[in-house]
Design an enzyme around this catalytic site. Structure first.
Site, mmCIF file in Angstrom:
data_model
loop_
_atom_site.group_PDB
_atom_site.id
_atom_site.type_symbol
_atom_site.label_atom_id
_atom_site.label_comp_id
_atom_site.label_asym_id
_atom_site.label_seq_id
_atom_site.Cartn_x
_atom_site.Cartn_y
_atom_site.Cartn_z
ATOM 1 N N ASP A 147 25.271 -2.446 0.529
ATOM 2 C CA ASP A 147 26.173 -2.073 1.126
ATOM 3 C C ASP A 147 25.816 -0.632 1.831
ATOM 4 O O ASP A 147 25.759 0.178 1.055
ATOM 5 C CB ASP A 147 27.629 -2.061 0.543
ATOM 6 C CG ASP A 147 28.851 -1.929 1.469
ATOM 7 O OD1 ASP A 147 28.486 -1.597 2.749
ATOM 8 O OD2 ASP A 147 29.912 -1.670 1.135
ATOM 9 N N CYS A 192 12.156 -1.056 -1.209
ATOM 10 C CA CYS A 192 11.117 -2.142 -2.084
ATOM 11 C C CYS A 192 10.213 -1.151 -2.782
ATOM 12 O O CYS A 192 9.063 -0.892 -2.525
ATOM 13 C CB CYS A 192 10.597 -2.938 -1.034
ATOM 14 S SG CYS A 192 11.439 -3.796 0.073
ATOM 15 N N ALA A 193 10.768 -0.594 -4.196
ATOM 16 C CA ALA A 193 10.173 0.598 -4.461
ATOM 17 C C ALA A 193 9.022 0.198 -5.495
ATOM 18 O O ALA A 193 7.992 1.169 -5.460
ATOM 19 C CB ALA A 193 11.095 1.416 -5.243
ATOM 20 N N ALA A 194 9.072 -0.922 -6.372
ATOM 21 C CA ALA A 194 7.840 -0.828 -7.203
ATOM 22 C C ALA A 194 6.436 -1.135 -6.611
ATOM 23 O O ALA A 194 6.409 -1.634 -5.550
ATOM 24 C CB ALA A 194 8.261 -2.133 -8.022
ATOM 25 N N PRO A 195 5.399 -0.581 -7.244
ATOM 26 C CA PRO A 195 5.466 -0.272 -8.630
ATOM 27 C C PRO A 195 5.664 1.164 -8.811
ATOM 28 O O PRO A 195 5.707 1.784 -10.050
ATOM 29 C CB PRO A 195 3.863 -0.418 -8.938
ATOM 30 C CG PRO A 195 3.083 -0.236 -7.688
ATOM 31 C CD PRO A 195 4.113 -0.702 -6.655
ATOM 32 N N ASP A 218 14.504 -2.746 -6.459
ATOM 33 C CA ASP A 218 13.505 -3.858 -6.531
ATOM 34 C C ASP A 218 14.199 -5.103 -7.358
ATOM 35 O O ASP A 218 14.967 -4.860 -8.056
ATOM 36 C CB ASP A 218 12.276 -3.258 -7.026
ATOM 37 C CG ASP A 218 11.059 -4.041 -6.662
ATOM 38 O OD1 ASP A 218 10.156 -3.892 -5.878
ATOM 39 O OD2 ASP A 218 10.881 -5.384 -7.121
ATOM 40 N N CYS A 232 1.588 -2.690 3.900
ATOM 41 C CA CYS A 232 0.103 -2.524 3.714
ATOM 42 C C CYS A 232 -0.451 -3.928 4.266
ATOM 43 O O CYS A 232 -1.375 -4.781 3.760
ATOM 44 C CB CYS A 232 -0.168 -2.879 1.964
ATOM 45 S SG CYS A 232 1.050 -4.211 1.389
ATOM 46 N N ASN A 263 4.376 4.518 -6.970
ATOM 47 C CA ASN A 263 3.731 5.725 -6.792
ATOM 48 C C ASN A 263 4.148 6.344 -5.731
ATOM 49 O O ASN A 263 4.194 7.476 -5.443
ATOM 50 C CB ASN A 263 2.217 5.039 -6.301
ATOM 51 C CG ASN A 263 1.290 4.934 -7.477
ATOM 52 O OD1 ASN A 263 1.532 5.251 -8.538
ATOM 53 N ND2 ASN A 263 0.217 4.160 -7.380
ATOM 54 N N LYS A 264 4.808 5.742 -4.459
ATOM 55 C CA LYS A 264 5.383 6.357 -3.566
ATOM 56 C C LYS A 264 6.748 6.998 -3.978
ATOM 57 O O LYS A 264 6.907 8.015 -3.417
ATOM 58 C CB LYS A 264 5.484 5.431 -2.381
ATOM 59 C CG LYS A 264 4.310 5.050 -1.383
ATOM 60 C CD LYS A 264 4.296 4.178 -0.348
ATOM 61 C CE LYS A 264 4.803 2.678 -0.504
ATOM 62 N NZ LYS A 264 3.877 1.942 -1.246
#
Length: 411
Positions: free
Chosen positions: A256, A200-203, A224, A305, A205-206
Site C-alpha cells: 500500500d 524486487c530485492a533478492a539475492p 521479494d 538485467c 547484492n544491490k
C-alpha cells in the site's frame, strides 16, 4: 499455471546443462518410458529448483537416480572450474567473445579500499592503480588488478578469477558483484538517514550496496516473494554487516503506497519470444508505476538485467507519458559510454551496459526524480551537467527540506 510457466522457463534456461546431466548420468537409457522433456523438468526441480513437487512414480524414479545425478553435477563443476550452479550457465568463451572481468566491490561497512588493496598485494597480486579506460580492463591478465575508472569502490581482476574461498569474501569484506549491477545503488546515491525501498530485492547484492552508501543510517525495505531467496538474502546481508533493513516476503505490487511504515520517509533469458517480452514489459510497467505512486518518493532508479528495448526504453516511455509532469528523467553519469536507445526524446539519459561495450553483463539503468516547481517535465531534454551540483545542494534522495514547515522522511 504461473508456477508451471516459471518452472518451464527456468528449465529452458538450464537446458544445455540438463542435457549434459542426462547424458552423463544415462538416466534416459535406464528409464525408457521417461521422455526427455519431462526428464529435464524433473531433474531441474531436483537439483536446481525448490525440490521435487511431484508425487507418485516420477518422484520415486528420480530418487533412485539422485546420487548419480548429483555426482554428475559435481563432476561438471570440477571440469568447468566453478563452484555455483549458476556459473554453469556461462557459455564457453569463443575466441572473439568479450571476456567480462571479475569485479570486486569493497564493502565499506567493514573495511576500506586501501586496506583491501594492501591485502591482495600481500597475497601476491600486483596493483596497477586506477584504470584510465575500458581498454585497460580488457587487457588484464595473471595476478594483476585495477581500481575501476567509474566506480570508486570497485576493484577489477582478470576474468575467471575465483574469490569464493577467499577470506575477504567469506567474511563479507568484499562482494562479488558485476559492475553493471553496482550502477543502480551508485546512481540512486541516497543520503545517510534515507528510507529506501528495494522492490524486487533478492539475492541482495544491490541491497547491501545501498546499505554501504547509507552507512547503515536509515532504513531499507526489501521485498521479494520467494521464501528461499529471502533466507539466502538475509544470510548475505548479515555477513556484509547490514543492520538497517527490513525483509518482507511480499509481492511489491500489493504494498500500500499509503502505508505509514514506508512513507516515513519484484535473468534475462536467452532469445525470449515476443510474447515473453510483452509479459515482462507489462509486469515491469506495473512495478514502475506502483513505485512512482508512493507520495513521499523523491528519486527512483529503474534497472533491469535486460538489453531489450521492450523492457527498458519502451517501459519508461509509456510510464513517463502516464505521469505527465510528475517525474523527470535525470541525465545520470554523463561519462558512462553507452546510452539509451533513441526511442523517445531524452532516452539518451538512460544507461546501457553489455559485455562488448562496457565489459559487464547486459544491464539497463534509468534515474527518475520528482519534478518540483520550476523543474523541467519528463518530456523536456534534461540537463546532464547540473545533476552533481543539485546533489550537493541537497536534492539527494531522502534529504529533508529545511524550508518545509512539516518535515517528512523521504523514500
Amino acid at each position: 499455471i504461473r508456477l508451471l510457466y516459471a518452472l518451464v522457463c527456468e528449465t529452458l534456461r538450464f537446458a544445455p546443462v540438463l542435457e549434459k546431466l542426462l547424458s552423463g548420468s544415462a538416466l534416459l537409457q535406464a528409464e525408457k518410458k521417461l521422455s526427455p522433456q519431462l526428464a529435464k523438468v524433473l531433474v531441474y526441480d531436483l537439483l536446481f529448483g525448490k525440490g521435487l513437487r511431484c508425487g507418485g512414480r516420477w518422484k520415486a524414479l528420480l530418487r533412485r537416480h539422485r546420487t548419480r545425478l548429483e555426482a554428475e553435477l559435481a563432476r561438471m563443476k570440477v571440469q568447468q572450474k566453478v563452484s555455483r550452479n549458476e556459473d554453469l550457465l556461462v557459455p564457453s568463451a569463443r575466441p572473439d567473445a568479450p571476456q567480462v572481468p571479475r569485479y570486486v566491490r569493497v564493502n565499506t561497512l567493514k573495511t576500506c579500499v586501501d586496506d583491501v588493496i594492501d591485502f591482495f598485494k600481500r597475497q601476491g597480486y600486483s596493483y596497477l592503480g586506477k584504470a584510465a579506460s575500458v581498454e585497460d580492463l580488457r587487457t588484464l591478465s595473471g595476478k594483476k588488478f585495477l581500481l575501476d575508472l567509474h566506480l570508486p569502490e570497485l576493484l577489477v581482476f582478470p576474468p575467471q578469477t575465483d574469490f569464493h574461498d577467499n577470506l575477504l569474501y567469506t567474511s563479507g569484506h568484499i562482494i562479488l558483484q558485476d559492475k553493471a549491477s553496482c550502477l543502480p545503488a551508485f546512481l540512486l546515491d541516497p543520503a545517510a538517514g534515507s528510507h529506501v525501498i528495494d522492490a524486487c530485492a533478492a539475492p541482495g547484492n544491490k541491497t547491501s550496496h545501498l546499505a554501504a552508501i547509507l552507512k547503515n543510517k536509515g532504513q531499507i525495505f526489501a521485498f521479494d516473494v520467494d521464501t528461499k531467496r529471502l533466507a539466502t538474502m538475509n544470510t548475505l546481508l548479515m555477513r556484509a554487516g547490514v543492520t538497517a533493513f527490513q525483509l518482507a516476503q511480499q509481492d511489491f505490487l500489493t504494498v500500500d503506497p499509503g502505508d505509514p511504515k514506508v512513507n516515513r520517509v519484484p535473468r534475462e533469458e536467452a532469445a525470449p519470444t515476443a510474447q515473453r517480452l510483452q509479459a515482462l514489459a507489462t509486469f515491469q510497467r506495473k512495478v514502475l508505476s506502483h513505485a512512482l505512486s508512493f507520495p513521499a518518493l523523491q528519486r527512483l532508479v529503474y534497472s533491469t538485467c535486460s538489453v531489450h528495448q521492450e523492457e527498458n526504453e519502451d517501459v519508461l516511455h509509456v510510464v513517463l507519458q502516464e505521469l505527465s509532469s510528475a517525474f523527470r528523467l535525470v541525465d545520470a553519469f554523463p561519462s558512462w559510454p553507452c546510452r539509451g536507445i533513441a526511442a523517445f526524446p531524452g532516452a539518451e539519459c538512460c544507461l546501457r551496459a553489455s559485455p562488448a561495450a562496457t565489459l559487464t553483463h547486459g544491464f539497463f539503468v534509468a534515474v527518475l526524480e520528482r519534478c518540483n516547481e520550476g523543474t523541467a517535465a519528463p518530456s523536456s531534454p534534461p540537463v546532464a551537467a547540473e545533476e552533481n551540483s543539485q546533489h550537493k545542494k541537497g536534492t539527494k534522495l531522502g534529504a529533508a527540506s529545511k524550508k518545509r514547515k512539516r518535515k517528512k522522511q523521504q523514500v
